[in-house]
Design a protein around this motif. Structure first.
Motif, PDB file in Angstrom:
ATOM      1  N   ILE A   1     -31.000 -34.860 -16.812  1.00 21.76           N
ATOM      2  CA  ILE A   1     -29.988 -35.852 -16.840  1.00 21.76           C
ATOM      3  C   ILE A   1     -29.281 -36.074 -15.542  1.00 21.76           C
ATOM      4  CG2 ILE A   1     -27.919 -36.328 -18.090  1.00 21.76           C
ATOM      5  CD1 ILE A   1     -29.021 -34.775 -20.641  1.00 21.76           C
ATOM      6  N   SER A   2     -28.884 -35.053 -14.799  1.00 24.30           N
ATOM      7  CA  SER A   2     -28.305 -34.893 -13.670  1.00 24.30           C
ATOM      8  C   SER A   2     -28.819 -35.915 -12.616  1.00 24.30           C
ATOM      9  CB  SER A   2     -28.002 -33.440 -12.919  1.00 24.30           C
ATOM     10  OG  SER A   2     -27.453 -33.449 -11.690  1.00 24.30           O
ATOM     11  N   GLU A   3     -30.306 -35.509 -12.615  1.00 26.02           N
ATOM     12  CA  GLU A   3     -31.117 -36.636 -11.590  1.00 26.02           C
ATOM     13  C   GLU A   3     -30.935 -38.010 -11.945  1.00 26.02           C
ATOM     14  OE1 GLU A   3     -33.441 -37.077  -8.287  1.00 26.02           O
ATOM     15  OE2 GLU A   3     -32.518 -35.244  -9.223  1.00 26.02           O
TER      16      GLU A   3
ATOM     17  N   ILE B   1     -29.380 -40.353 -24.193  1.00 21.77           N
ATOM     18  CA  ILE B   1     -29.432 -40.119 -22.498  1.00 21.77           C
ATOM     19  C   ILE B   1     -30.529 -39.221 -22.399  1.00 21.77           C
ATOM     20  CG2 ILE B   1     -28.219 -39.622 -20.469  1.00 21.77           C
ATOM     21  CD1 ILE B   1     -25.673 -40.905 -21.607  1.00 21.77           C
ATOM     22  N   GLU B   2     -30.192 -38.188 -23.205  1.00 22.28           N
ATOM     23  CA  GLU B   2     -31.085 -36.862 -22.821  1.00 22.28           C
ATOM     24  C   GLU B   2     -32.634 -37.309 -23.233  1.00 22.28           C
ATOM     25  OE1 GLU B   2     -30.908 -33.918 -25.907  1.00 22.28           O
ATOM     26  OE2 GLU B   2     -31.319 -32.412 -24.455  1.00 22.28           O
TER      27      GLU B   2
ATOM     28  N   ASN C   1     -21.316 -36.398 -30.153  1.00 28.07           N
ATOM     29  CA  ASN C   1     -22.428 -36.870 -29.522  1.00 28.07           C
ATOM     30  C   ASN C   1     -21.821 -38.104 -28.624  1.00 28.07           C
ATOM     31  OD1 ASN C   1     -24.758 -37.775 -28.341  1.00 28.07           O
ATOM     32  ND2 ASN C   1     -25.218 -39.190 -30.406  1.00 28.07           N
ATOM     33  N   LEU C   2     -20.744 -38.001 -27.695  1.00 29.10           N
ATOM     34  CA  LEU C   2     -20.194 -38.746 -27.027  1.00 29.10           C
ATOM     35  C   LEU C   2     -21.044 -39.883 -26.072  1.00 29.10           C
ATOM     36  CD1 LEU C   2     -17.971 -37.330 -24.336  1.00 29.10           C
ATOM     37  CD2 LEU C   2     -20.300 -36.523 -25.020  1.00 29.10           C
ATOM     38  N   ALA C   3     -20.386 -41.112 -25.896  1.00 22.36           N
ATOM     39  CA  ALA C   3     -21.242 -42.105 -25.279  1.00 22.36           C
ATOM     40  C   ALA C   3     -20.776 -42.245 -23.880  1.00 22.36           C
ATOM     41  CB  ALA C   3     -20.848 -43.583 -25.970  1.00 22.36           C
ATOM     42  N   LEU C   4     -21.609 -42.851 -23.150  1.00 22.56           N
ATOM     43  CA  LEU C   4     -21.654 -42.955 -21.534  1.00 22.56           C
ATOM     44  C   LEU C   4     -20.455 -43.375 -21.123  1.00 22.56           C
ATOM     45  CD1 LEU C   4     -23.039 -42.553 -18.967  1.00 22.56           C
ATOM     46  CD2 LEU C   4     -24.089 -44.791 -19.481  1.00 22.56           C
TER      47      LEU C   4
ATOM     48  N   SER D   1     -23.236 -36.899 -12.480  1.00 18.56           N
ATOM     49  CA  SER D   1     -24.467 -36.117 -11.777  1.00 18.56           C
ATOM     50  C   SER D   1     -23.951 -34.635 -11.701  1.00 18.56           C
ATOM     51  CB  SER D   1     -25.144 -36.654 -10.591  1.00 18.56           C
ATOM     52  OG  SER D   1     -25.915 -35.764 -10.385  1.00 18.56           O
TER      53      SER D   1
ATOM     54  N   MET E   1     -28.589 -39.490 -13.339  1.00 12.35           N
ATOM     55  CA  MET E   1     -27.280 -39.935 -13.100  1.00 12.35           C
ATOM     56  C   MET E   1     -26.756 -40.056 -11.596  1.00 12.35           C
ATOM     57  SD  MET E   1     -26.029 -40.817 -15.885  1.00 12.35           S
ATOM     58  CE  MET E   1     -26.212 -40.295 -17.625  1.00 12.35           C
ATOM     59  N   LYS E   2     -27.870 -39.729 -10.757  1.00  8.64           N
ATOM     60  CA  LYS E   2     -27.514 -39.462  -9.330  1.00  8.64           C
ATOM     61  C   LYS E   2     -27.392 -41.082  -8.729  1.00  8.64           C
ATOM     62  CE  LYS E   2     -29.093 -35.676  -7.013  1.00  8.64           C
ATOM     63  NZ  LYS E   2     -30.084 -34.788  -6.746  1.00  8.64           N
TER      64      LYS E   2
ATOM     65  N   MET F   1     -23.391 -33.291 -15.102  1.00  7.08           N
ATOM     66  CA  MET F   1     -24.503 -32.914 -15.795  1.00  7.08           C
ATOM     67  C   MET F   1     -25.402 -31.684 -15.174  1.00  7.08           C
ATOM     68  SD  MET F   1     -24.393 -34.799 -18.459  1.00  7.08           S
ATOM     69  CE  MET F   1     -23.548 -36.105 -19.177  1.00  7.08           C
ATOM     70  N   LYS F   2     -24.922 -31.148 -14.157  1.00 13.31           N
ATOM     71  CA  LYS F   2     -26.002 -30.238 -13.494  1.00 13.31           C
ATOM     72  C   LYS F   2     -25.945 -29.025 -14.321  1.00 13.31           C
ATOM     73  CE  LYS F   2     -26.100 -30.713  -8.803  1.00 13.31           C
ATOM     74  NZ  LYS F   2     -25.487 -30.899  -7.706  1.00 13.31           N
TER      75      LYS F   2
ATOM     76  N   ARG G   1     -24.907 -50.200 -14.119  1.00 11.07           N
ATOM     77  CA  ARG G   1     -25.625 -49.295 -13.150  1.00 11.07           C
ATOM     78  C   ARG G   1     -26.611 -48.249 -13.634  1.00 11.07           C
ATOM     79  NH1 ARG G   1     -21.324 -46.159 -11.134  1.00 11.07           N
ATOM     80  NH2 ARG G   1     -19.689 -47.186 -12.386  1.00 11.07           N
ATOM     81  N   PHE G   2     -26.395 -47.919 -15.013  1.00 12.25           N
ATOM     82  CA  PHE G   2     -27.273 -47.091 -15.853  1.00 12.25           C
ATOM     83  C   PHE G   2     -28.458 -47.694 -16.020  1.00 12.25           C
ATOM     84  CE2 PHE G   2     -28.809 -44.956 -19.679  1.00 12.25           C
ATOM     85  CZ  PHE G   2     -28.932 -43.801 -19.122  1.00 12.25           C
TER      86      PHE G   2
ATOM     87  N   ILE H   1     -20.458 -48.971 -15.366  1.00 13.29           N
ATOM     88  CA  ILE H   1     -21.386 -47.894 -15.357  1.00 13.29           C
ATOM     89  C   ILE H   1     -22.499 -48.184 -16.382  1.00 13.29           C
ATOM     90  CG2 ILE H   1     -19.794 -46.929 -17.573  1.00 13.29           C
ATOM     91  CD1 ILE H   1     -21.779 -44.697 -15.060  1.00 13.29           C
ATOM     92  N   LEU H   2     -22.284 -49.014 -17.487  1.00 13.37           N
ATOM     93  CA  LEU H   2     -23.499 -49.495 -18.155  1.00 13.37           C
ATOM     94  C   LEU H   2     -24.582 -50.161 -17.557  1.00 13.37           C
ATOM     95  CD1 LEU H   2     -21.784 -50.130 -21.548  1.00 13.37           C
ATOM     96  CD2 LEU H   2     -22.600 -47.938 -20.622  1.00 13.37           C
TER      97      LEU H   2
ATOM     98  N   ILE I   1     -18.279 -40.264 -21.361  1.00 14.15           N
ATOM     99  CA  ILE I   1     -18.857 -39.284 -20.291  1.00 14.15           C
ATOM    100  C   ILE I   1     -18.165 -39.543 -18.930  1.00 14.15           C
ATOM    101  CG2 ILE I   1     -20.948 -38.374 -19.211  1.00 14.15           C
ATOM    102  CD1 ILE I   1     -22.253 -38.796 -21.822  1.00 14.15           C
ATOM    103  N   GLU I   2     -18.295 -40.711 -18.562  1.00 14.86           N
ATOM    104  CA  GLU I   2     -17.733 -41.242 -17.166  1.00 14.86           C
ATOM    105  C   GLU I   2     -16.052 -40.938 -17.024  1.00 14.86           C
ATOM    106  OE1 GLU I   2     -17.308 -45.637 -16.555  1.00 14.86           O
ATOM    107  OE2 GLU I   2     -17.718 -45.327 -14.593  1.00 14.86           O
TER     108      GLU I   2
ATOM    109  N   LEU J   1     -24.889 -46.087 -24.462  1.00 17.44           N
ATOM    110  CA  LEU J   1     -25.395 -45.151 -25.539  1.00 17.44           C
ATOM    111  C   LEU J   1     -24.818 -43.802 -25.227  1.00 17.44           C
ATOM    112  CD1 LEU J   1     -28.784 -44.737 -23.438  1.00 17.44           C
ATOM    113  CD2 LEU J   1     -26.669 -45.351 -22.641  1.00 17.44           C
ATOM    114  N   ALA J   2     -25.017 -42.727 -26.311  1.00 20.19           N
ATOM    115  CA  ALA J   2     -24.478 -41.639 -26.314  1.00 20.19           C
ATOM    116  C   ALA J   2     -25.449 -40.415 -25.812  1.00 20.19           C
ATOM    117  CB  ALA J   2     -24.120 -41.352 -28.085  1.00 20.19           C
ATOM    118  N   LEU J   3     -25.043 -39.397 -25.612  1.00 16.25           N
ATOM    119  CA  LEU J   3     -25.494 -38.317 -24.961  1.00 16.25           C
ATOM    120  C   LEU J   3     -27.060 -37.828 -25.356  1.00 16.25           C
ATOM    121  CD1 LEU J   3     -25.504 -36.222 -22.745  1.00 16.25           C
ATOM    122  CD2 LEU J   3     -23.922 -34.989 -24.046  1.00 16.25           C
TER     123      LEU J   3
ATOM    124  N   GLU K   1     -35.610 -37.258 -20.561  1.00 13.69           N
ATOM    125  CA  GLU K   1     -36.802 -36.551 -20.637  1.00 13.69           C
ATOM    126  C   GLU K   1     -38.094 -37.406 -20.789  1.00 13.69           C
ATOM    127  OE1 GLU K   1     -36.186 -34.899 -24.742  1.00 13.69           O
ATOM    128  OE2 GLU K   1     -35.200 -33.054 -23.805  1.00 13.69           O
TER     129      GLU K   1
END
Lengths: 73, 73
Positions: free
Chosen positions: A66-68, A55-56, B49-52, B67, A70-71, B70-71, A10-11, A7-8, B55-56, A50-52, A60
Motif C-alpha cells: 500500500i505504501s508503494e 485499497i488493500e 474501514n475508513l475511506a481515502l 505513503s 501511495m507513493k 502506510m509503511k 491522483r490515486f 487525492i482521488l 486517510i489523507e 474507496l475505503a482501506l 495486492e
DNA sequence: CTGTGACTTCCAGTCCGTA
DNA sequence: TTACGGACTGGAAGTCACA
C-alpha cells in the motif's frame, strides 16, 4: 482549495498507470481484484472515495505494498 | 477468515502509535483531523474501514505522507 | 475495452450518552 | 483519557443498461 489535484484523482491516475503497465484491461484487472469493472473504472476516474479494504485489494492485485501504491500522492 | 493481522487493526495501531508520539489525546487529535472523537477511537481499535479522504486527513494531521503512514502495513 | 448515470443496500461517519 | 453503546444521516459498496 484544491491547490493540487484531488487525492482521488491522483490515486486513480496512479492505479490506471500501474494497471496499464502490467498490460491489464480494466475488465481483467477488475476480475483480479474481485471488484466490478465499472467500479474500477470509477476509481481510475477519481469518482470513488474507496475505503482501506479496497485499497488493500488493489495493492495486492498490483503486487505492491500500500505504501508503494501511495507513493507520490 | 484466517488473516494474521487485519489491515484495519494494523492501520489502527500505526495511527495510535504516531498520534501518541506527538503527545495528542484521541480527542485533541480528532479535533485536528476534524473527525469525531468516537470515530478516531474506532479507527485505532481497528473497527473502522475508513475511506481515502479520511486517510489523507489523518496523514496530514500527523504531518506525514500517506505513503509514510502506510509503511509497514 | 471503457465511460457514465441511475439504482439499492449497508456501512462510513456523527452525535448523544455511560463507565 | 479512553472504550463502548444506541440512534441517526449521508455516502461508499456494488451492480446494471447503454453509449
Amino acid at each position: 482549495m484544491a491547490k493540487k489535484a484531488d487525492i482521488l484523482i491522483r490515486f486513480g491516475e496512479r492505479v490506471r498507470e500501474l494497471r496499464a503497465e502490467r498490460g491489464y484491461s480494466q475488465e481483467a484487472f477488475a476480475h483480479i481484484c474481485e471488484l466490478d469493472r465499472t467500479y474500477v473504472g470509477g476509481i481510475e476516474r477519481g469518482e470513488r472515495n474507496l475505503a482501506l479494504r479496497n485499497i488493500e485489494r488493489i495493492a495486492e492485485s498490483l503486487d505492491i505494498s500500500i505504501s508503494e501504491l501511495m507513493k507520490g500522492l
